[in-house]
Scaffold this active site. Structure first.
Site, PDB file in Angstrom:
ATOM      1  N   TYR A 110      44.602  32.754  31.346  1.00 54.09           N
ATOM      2  CA  TYR A 110      42.819  32.343  30.699  1.00 54.09           C
ATOM      3  C   TYR A 110      42.567  33.049  29.620  1.00 54.09           C
ATOM      4  CZ  TYR A 110      40.068  36.470  31.705  1.00 54.09           C
ATOM      5  OH  TYR A 110      39.686  37.644  31.645  1.00 54.09           O
ATOM      6  N   PHE A 202      36.963  40.627  38.604  1.00 51.66           N
ATOM      7  CA  PHE A 202      37.936  39.949  39.033  1.00 51.66           C
ATOM      8  C   PHE A 202      39.267  40.505  38.439  1.00 51.66           C
ATOM      9  CE2 PHE A 202      41.071  36.552  38.228  1.00 51.66           C
ATOM     10  CZ  PHE A 202      41.059  36.180  39.648  1.00 51.66           C
ATOM     11  N   ASP A 203      38.942  40.632  37.029  1.00 45.77           N
ATOM     12  CA  ASP A 203      40.087  41.112  36.155  1.00 45.77           C
ATOM     13  C   ASP A 203      40.719  42.435  36.814  1.00 45.77           C
ATOM     14  OD1 ASP A 203      38.764  39.362  34.844  1.00 45.77           O
ATOM     15  OD2 ASP A 203      39.965  39.473  33.151  1.00 45.77           O
ATOM     16  N   THR A 204      39.878  43.404  36.859  1.00 52.36           N
ATOM     17  CA  THR A 204      40.325  44.834  37.202  1.00 52.36           C
ATOM     18  C   THR A 204      40.881  44.716  38.541  1.00 52.36           C
ATOM     19  OG1 THR A 204      38.484  45.716  35.848  1.00 52.36           O
ATOM     20  CG2 THR A 204      39.552  46.920  37.505  1.00 52.36           C
TER      21      THR A 204
END
Length: 415
Positions: A110, A202-204
């Site tokens: 993404y 979300f990424d972390t």
């Protein structure tokens, strides 16, 4: 004693000859009618010229209220490798979770619609996943070799956030929130059901879970130019991130996340033996250090109160600190940092005494300043001593972990 590490299991390379796309690049958007068309066309042109395998670009519209969704449909009609998905709720994490799990591509990526990251980093990002070398790949604005143009405020916030992650969750990756990431689909299917956040955290959360599960994370230094039109609310995002860190730390500390099972599913075995003198993880150390510290502080305050009337505040402070410092060093040596046996014990207590002198300087100095400014009551003295001890406690933990009980030093003393 030498610990024998398990052989690292190499993943099979991605099959590039099948009918499904090798790479699916998701572009999450919310009210991006201005940037969406030019950015997707530029991304499509780059992949068509530079990426040697089949690809797909998926526009994930997070309940936009402007013309974003209609533009996404026009792009899907215009460009054969572009598709569009509409979600009726906002949240970048929600969009990635839904699209990645539904994709038939073998590598999932993404990027932010503003294309702040130079697209030249895209091929290096996914190459290690296609080859089977790595499980997750991230663009990093903080890795050596990255070139970044952005304002001082965002630079400071980003560095502080990543330092906070290192201190609280013991992360080893350098940049959690650069909007430029990729993951193997087989790894994503194992990890995503356990990622709870639907927004910016979300990424972390995904990266922390991947690291704890033993996944190999590959970092690519990127060229990155800040988008001055960014509409991210820094305050609300920062508060959400702090809540996410607390929730994730609690889940890891209580064992509610199935880390062992995920390691088995990802075929990444942990180190099978405990090397003598090597301390455990930071979260466990902090919990045990805090417990020892609370007991030591209570004992210190009790001794200070009992001795103060007979020998005066400074002498009472010295004796109380000296007695509790010896017990504190011994308890932390065994319980917090897992050091057992007689090897290095003399050095540990000597250096622990030097750490004690630092605490003595802070508390005695605080008392001296207090008495030079006023004639305090005993409750005021205790308040000042507690605050000085809290400061000394933080410094004590850092010195004990990084110096006195540093595993590299203790390993050399183990027979």
């Amino acid at each position: 004693m030498t610990a024998t590490l398990p052989a690292d299991t190499r993943r099979a390379p991605v099959e590039t000859d099948g009918p499904a796309p090798v790479l699916d690049v998701v572009v999450p958007v919310y009210n991006e009618e201005t940037d969406l068309g030019p950015s997707v066309r530029e991304l499509h042109r780059h992949l068509s010229l530079r990426f040697p395998y089949r690809f797909r670009i998926t526009i994930a519209d997070n309940a936009s209220t402007d013309r974003t969704w209609s533009i996404a449909g026009e792009l899907a009609d215009e460009l054969p490798e572009v598709t569009a998905v509409r979600l009726e709720q906002k949240g970048r994490g929600r969009a990635l979770h839904a699209v990645w799990l539904a994709s038939d591509a073998q590598v999932l990526a993404y990027m932010d619609v503003d294309l702040s990251t130079d697209l030249a980093a895209l091929s290096p990002l996914v190459a290690s996943l296609i080859s089977g070398h790595s499980d997750v790949a991230i663009g990093s604005r903080l890795a050596r070799g990255a070139r970044v143009v952005r304002g001082a405020k965002r630079e400071i916030i980003s560095r502080c956030y990543n330092l906070l992650l290192r201190g609280t969750l013991s992360v080893r990756f350098s940049d959690a929130q650069c909007g430029f990431k990729a993951i193997r689909a087989d790894v994503a299917r194992e990890l995503l059901p356990h990622v709870a956040d639907t927004g910016w955290f979300f990424d972390t959360e995904l990266l922390v879970l991947a690291q704890r599960a033993g996944a190999r994370i590959h970092e690519v230094p990127v060229d990155w130019v800040d988008d001055p039109d960014s509409r991210v609310d820094l305050v609300s995002t920062a508060l959400a991130d702090l809540r996410g860190i607390a929730r994730l730390a609690r889940a890891l500390a209580t064992g509610t996340l199935p880390i062992g099972r995920l390691r088995d599913q990802l075929n990444r075995a942990p180190v099978p033996v405990e090397a003598p003198g090597v301390p455990g993880g930071l979260v466990r150390q902090l919990v045990r250090f805090a417990a020892v510290g609370i007991a030591s502080t209570l004992a210190y305050l009790l001794l200070f109160v009992l001795l103060r009337g007979g020998v005066g505040p400074q002498a009472a402070n010295f004796v109380a600190l000296a007695v509790t410092a010896v017990a504190n060093t011994a308890a932390n040596r065994r319980l917090t940092f897992g050091v057992r046996g007689a090897a290095g014990a003399g050095r540990h207590h000597l250096e622990g005494m030097l750490v004690f002198l630092l605490g003595l300087g802070l508390t005695s100095g605080s008392l001296a300043l207090l008495h030079s400014a006023t004639s305090p009551s005993q409750p005021i003295e205790l308040v000042v001593l507690v605050l000085a001890n809290l400061t000394a406690t933080v410094l004590r933990f850092l010195l004990l972990r990084g110096w006195v009980f540093n595993p590299r030093r203790n390993r050399s003393e183990t027979p």
